[in-house]
Motif scaffolding. Structure first.
Motif, PDB file in Angstrom:
ATOM      1  N   ASP A 147       0.824  -1.205   0.000  1.00 40.64           N
ATOM      2  CA  ASP A 147       0.000   0.000   0.000  1.00 40.64           C
ATOM      3  C   ASP A 147       0.861   1.260   0.000  1.00 40.64           C
ATOM      4  O   ASP A 147       0.540   2.253  -0.671  1.00 40.64           O
ATOM      5  CB  ASP A 147      -0.920   0.004   1.220  1.00 40.64           C
ATOM      6  N   LEU A 148       1.958   1.242   0.743  1.00 39.15           N
ATOM      7  CA  LEU A 148       2.872   2.391   0.763  1.00 39.15           C
ATOM      8  C   LEU A 148       3.455   2.625  -0.626  1.00 39.15           C
ATOM      9  O   LEU A 148       3.504   3.772  -1.109  1.00 39.15           O
ATOM     10  CB  LEU A 148       3.980   2.160   1.781  1.00 39.15           C
ATOM     11  N   GLU A 149       3.912   1.556  -1.275  1.00 38.57           N
ATOM     12  CA  GLU A 149       4.517   1.713  -2.599  1.00 38.57           C
ATOM     13  C   GLU A 149       3.486   2.228  -3.603  1.00 38.57           C
ATOM     14  O   GLU A 149       3.804   3.067  -4.454  1.00 38.57           O
ATOM     15  CB  GLU A 149       5.118   0.384  -3.077  1.00 38.57           C
ATOM     16  N   TYR A 150       2.256   1.738  -3.508  1.00 39.92           N
ATOM     17  CA  TYR A 150       1.221   2.217  -4.422  1.00 39.92           C
ATOM     18  C   TYR A 150       0.959   3.706  -4.195  1.00 39.92           C
ATOM     19  O   TYR A 150       0.893   4.494  -5.152  1.00 39.92           O
ATOM     20  CB  TYR A 150      -0.062   1.413  -4.221  1.00 39.92           C
ATOM     21  N   SER A 151       0.846   4.099  -2.930  1.00 40.62           N
ATOM     22  CA  SER A 151       0.615   5.515  -2.619  1.00 40.62           C
ATOM     23  C   SER A 151       1.772   6.388  -3.084  1.00 40.62           C
ATOM     24  O   SER A 151       1.575   7.541  -3.472  1.00 40.62           O
ATOM     25  CB  SER A 151       0.409   5.698  -1.113  1.00 40.62           C
ATOM     26  N   ASP A 152       2.985   5.818  -3.071  1.00 42.86           N
ATOM     27  CA  ASP A 152       4.172   6.562  -3.491  1.00 42.86           C
ATOM     28  C   ASP A 152       4.436   6.428  -4.986  1.00 42.86           C
ATOM     29  O   ASP A 152       5.492   6.801  -5.466  1.00 42.86           O
ATOM     30  CB  ASP A 152       5.400   6.071  -2.698  1.00 42.86           C
ATOM     31  N   ARG A 153       3.449   5.854  -5.704  1.00 38.77           N
ATOM     32  CA  ARG A 153       3.483   5.732  -7.161  1.00 38.77           C
ATOM     33  C   ARG A 153       4.575   4.796  -7.659  1.00 38.77           C
ATOM     34  O   ARG A 153       4.976   4.869  -8.823  1.00 38.77           O
ATOM     35  CB  ARG A 153       3.591   7.116  -7.822  1.00 38.77           C
ATOM     36  N   ASN A 154       5.052   3.895  -6.786  1.00 36.67           N
ATOM     37  CA  ASN A 154       5.991   2.852  -7.213  1.00 36.67           C
ATOM     38  C   ASN A 154       5.172   1.634  -7.621  1.00 36.67           C
ATOM     39  O   ASN A 154       5.126   0.613  -6.928  1.00 36.67           O
ATOM     40  CB  ASN A 154       6.965   2.497  -6.080  1.00 36.67           C
ATOM     41  N   TYR A 155       4.511   1.754  -8.770  1.00 35.69           N
ATOM     42  CA  TYR A 155       3.494   0.778  -9.135  1.00 35.69           C
ATOM     43  C   TYR A 155       4.072  -0.602  -9.440  1.00 35.69           C
ATOM     44  O   TYR A 155       3.442  -1.619  -9.136  1.00 35.69           O
ATOM     45  CB  TYR A 155       2.686   1.292 -10.326  1.00 35.69           C
ATOM     46  N   ALA A 156       5.243  -0.650 -10.030  1.00 36.24           N
ATOM     47  CA  ALA A 156       5.838  -1.950 -10.335  1.00 36.24           C
ATOM     48  C   ALA A 156       6.120  -2.724  -9.045  1.00 36.24           C
ATOM     49  O   ALA A 156       5.868  -3.941  -8.957  1.00 36.24           O
ATOM     50  CB  ALA A 156       7.121  -1.779 -11.139  1.00 36.24           C
ATOM     51  N   GLU A 157       6.625  -2.036  -8.023  1.00 43.11           N
ATOM     52  CA  GLU A 157       6.886  -2.699  -6.749  1.00 43.11           C
ATOM     53  C   GLU A 157       5.574  -3.080  -6.068  1.00 43.11           C
ATOM     54  O   GLU A 157       5.473  -4.158  -5.457  1.00 43.11           O
ATOM     55  CB  GLU A 157       7.709  -1.788  -5.849  1.00 43.11           C
ATOM     56  N   ALA A 158       4.569  -2.218  -6.166  1.00 43.22           N
ATOM     57  CA  ALA A 158       3.266  -2.554  -5.589  1.00 43.22           C
ATOM     58  C   ALA A 158       2.689  -3.799  -6.248  1.00 43.22           C
ATOM     59  O   ALA A 158       2.103  -4.662  -5.571  1.00 43.22           O
ATOM     60  CB  ALA A 158       2.308  -1.373  -5.747  1.00 43.22           C
ATOM     61  N   LEU A 159       2.868  -3.925  -7.554  1.00 37.96           N
ATOM     62  CA  LEU A 159       2.379  -5.114  -8.257  1.00 37.96           C
ATOM     63  C   LEU A 159       3.124  -6.357  -7.802  1.00 37.96           C
ATOM     64  O   LEU A 159       2.525  -7.411  -7.545  1.00 37.96           O
ATOM     65  CB  LEU A 159       2.532  -4.916  -9.771  1.00 37.96           C
ATOM     66  N   ARG A 160       4.447  -6.253  -7.679  1.00 39.29           N
ATOM     67  CA  ARG A 160       5.242  -7.399  -7.234  1.00 39.29           C
ATOM     68  C   ARG A 160       4.802  -7.859  -5.845  1.00 39.29           C
ATOM     69  O   ARG A 160       4.623  -9.061  -5.593  1.00 39.29           O
ATOM     70  CB  ARG A 160       6.735  -7.026  -7.216  1.00 39.29           C
ATOM     71  N   LEU A 161       4.608  -6.919  -4.944  1.00 38.43           N
ATOM     72  CA  LEU A 161       4.185  -7.263  -3.585  1.00 38.43           C
ATOM     73  C   LEU A 161       2.766  -7.838  -3.568  1.00 38.43           C
ATOM     74  O   LEU A 161       2.473  -8.748  -2.787  1.00 38.43           O
ATOM     75  CB  LEU A 161       4.279  -6.032  -2.691  1.00 38.43           C
ATOM     76  N   SER A 162       1.896  -7.315  -4.429  1.00 40.45           N
ATOM     77  CA  SER A 162       0.541  -7.863  -4.523  1.00 40.45           C
ATOM     78  C   SER A 162       0.581  -9.332  -4.925  1.00 40.45           C
ATOM     79  O   SER A 162      -0.177 -10.159  -4.389  1.00 40.45           O
ATOM     80  CB  SER A 162      -0.283  -7.074  -5.545  1.00 40.45           C
ATOM     81  N   GLU A 163       1.438  -9.642  -5.851  1.00 35.34           N
ATOM     82  CA  GLU A 163       1.537 -11.036  -6.313  1.00 35.34           C
ATOM     83  C   GLU A 163       2.085 -11.941  -5.208  1.00 35.34           C
ATOM     84  O   GLU A 163       1.655 -13.095  -5.060  1.00 35.34           O
ATOM     85  CB  GLU A 163       2.401 -11.099  -7.571  1.00 35.34           C
ATOM     86  N   ILE A 164       3.032 -11.424  -4.404  1.00 41.37           N
ATOM     87  CA  ILE A 164       3.562 -12.226  -3.286  1.00 41.37           C
ATOM     88  C   ILE A 164       2.456 -12.476  -2.261  1.00 41.37           C
ATOM     89  O   ILE A 164       2.303 -13.594  -1.747  1.00 41.37           O
ATOM     90  CB  ILE A 164       4.758 -11.516  -2.629  1.00 41.37           C
ATOM     91  N   VAL A 165       1.658 -11.450  -1.957  1.00 45.22           N
ATOM     92  CA  VAL A 165       0.562 -11.613  -1.002  1.00 45.22           C
ATOM     93  C   VAL A 165      -0.377 -12.725  -1.461  1.00 45.22           C
ATOM     94  O   VAL A 165      -0.787 -13.585  -0.669  1.00 45.22           O
ATOM     95  CB  VAL A 165      -0.214 -10.288  -0.823  1.00 45.22           C
TER      96      VAL A 165
END
Length: 429
Positions: A99-117
């Motif tokens: 959620d932090l990465e998404y809010s900080d517009r680091n969308y690629a990292e947010a996607l990677r973390l979403s997939e791990i979850v």
């Protein structure tokens, strides 16, 4: 007996300490819920961790507190360290870091973390799939991301029917936040509002989607509904003015809805709402451009006209009150891969007078150009102008008009982003 008494005392002491820990932990979360920036949060969380290092939920709370204070790098560091421990808070830490990465517009990292979850929680709820879809919009494909969000709603209907109204609302809000077009947002908002009429943000936005579709009477009804609930809602007030701007000429018989379509009024209304809601107006784009503009480009721009002079001049008043044109030395400095020089108000007036005086010399301007405003030139026969729905075009005799940007604001944001400003427009990575 003495040994038993000592044991009982130890148990009582341990129970008392546990009660104090639970009290401090609960108080820290309650403070965060009431005021995420409250100064006692860090002290309470630190005190709990000092006495019970295994209570790593306090690390998550501290990270959330730091993020609320604008200390994003520190919040990220805390969450990354907690993820690295892989303790019982592992998945929660992953979600908060995502959620932090998404809010900080680091969308690629947010996607990677979403997939791990989702790998860690194969039976994860529908909201986790919506998080995946939102990040997918920016990294892989808008259509693919919106499809995942749609599928999350279907998943909710199967697995958590009591939350279905929430899922419908989440879908519509995420469509809006990720720049979904009104054709996709509108039906989603209708479903969400049918399930929960109290969704006022969606109701206002649906009103503008109706204007986009030239359903002005339905839009007026929605804006009036919102204003009965919240009379000071600025976007609803603007929407009501726009919807009545559609309807009054129709009711007076001076215009038809086809006239509005010819002018692109519906597209303009939707864009106005998006610019207002997401702080992406032309004025804001020009301010961002000022902040990152290269010095040689800035030096080529002329001083602005006063507001009154800009409004009375030919050309675009917003641009002229920003800069009254540009010298030829800056024509190749916009980062567009082509020459583009802003015209002064006087130059626009001279060009329009020449077209009116000798239309045969300017055959490209022979049509109905009531909605057109010339703003720039390449000094070699190409004029740049805003046309239907205020889209920005290039026009040259004998050649079909070429779309440059959906609006002047988009053109200015494209230039600012090209010079290093972060892109605030919804749906833009």
């Amino acid at each position: 007996m003495a040994d038993e008494s000592e044991f009982d005392a130890a148990v009582d002491a341990e129970g008392g300490e546990r009660a104090l820990l639970d009290r401090d932990r609960t108080l820290a979360w309650e403070l965060y819920d009431a005021d995420p920036e409250h100064p006692r949060i860090a002290a309470l969380a630190g005190s709990v961790l000092e006495r019970a290092p295994e209570m790593t939920g306090m690390v998550i709370l501290t990270a959330l507190h730091r993020e609320a204070l604008g200390e994003v790098a520190e919040a990220r560091r805390l969450l990354q360290e907690l993820v690295g421990r892989r303790d019982r808070q592992y998945v929660n830490a992953l979600k908060h870091l995502r959620d932090l990465e998404y809010s900080d517009r680091n969308y690629a990292e947010a996607l990677r973390l979403s997939e791990i979850v989702l790998r860690e929680q194969p039976d994860a709820g529908w909201i986790e799939w919506m998080e995946l879809g939102s990040a997918t919009v920016f990294v892989r494909s808008p259509e693919a991301g919106w499809r995942i969000i749609d599928e999350a709603v279907e998943r909710c209907a199967r697995t958590d029917p009591d939350a279905y109204a929430d899922a419908l609302g989440q879908r519509a809000l995420r469509f809006l936040a990720t720049g979904a077009p009104p054709e996709r947002f509108g039906p989603a908002a209708e479903e969400a509002i049918a399930a929960d009429p109290a969704e006022l943000v969606l109701t206002v936005s649906l009103g503008f989607a109706y204007l986009f579709d030239y359903r002005a009477e339905e839009a007026e009804d929605l804006f009036l509904r919102v204003l009965r609930e919240t009379p000071t809602d600025g976007i609803a007030q603007a929407g009501l003015r726009v919807s009545r701007g559609f309807l009054e000429p129709l009711r007076n018989g001076t215009h038809t809805m086809d006239d509005h379509r010819a002018a692109g009024s519906g597209e303009l209304a939707w864009r106005m709402m998006c610019d207002y809601m997401f702080d992406t107006t032309l004025a804001q784009a020009l301010a961002a451009l000022d902040a990152v503009m290269p010095a040689d480009l800035e030096a080529s721009l002329r001083a602005p006209l006063s507001e009154d002079a800009a409004l009375s001049a030919d050309g675009d008043a917003d641009l002229l009150s920003w800069h009254d044109g540009q010298s030829r030395t800056g024509a190749g400095l916009w980062g567009m891969g082509e020459t583009f020089r802003l015209l002064s108000g006087a130059e626009v007036s001279a060009l329009e007078a020449a077209i009116e005086r000798d239309p045969d010399a300017y055959p490209e301007w022979g049509g109905d150009d009531a909605y057109f405003s010339i703003i720039a030139t390449d000094d070699d026969g190409t004029a740049y102008f805003t046309g239907v729905a205020r889209r920005l075009y290039a026009r040259r005799a004998g050649i079909e008009d070429r779309l440059i940007a959906p609006s002047l604001a988009d053109w200015a944001w494209d230039r600012a982003v090209g010079f290093g400003w972060p892109d605030p427009r919804p749906g833009r990575a």
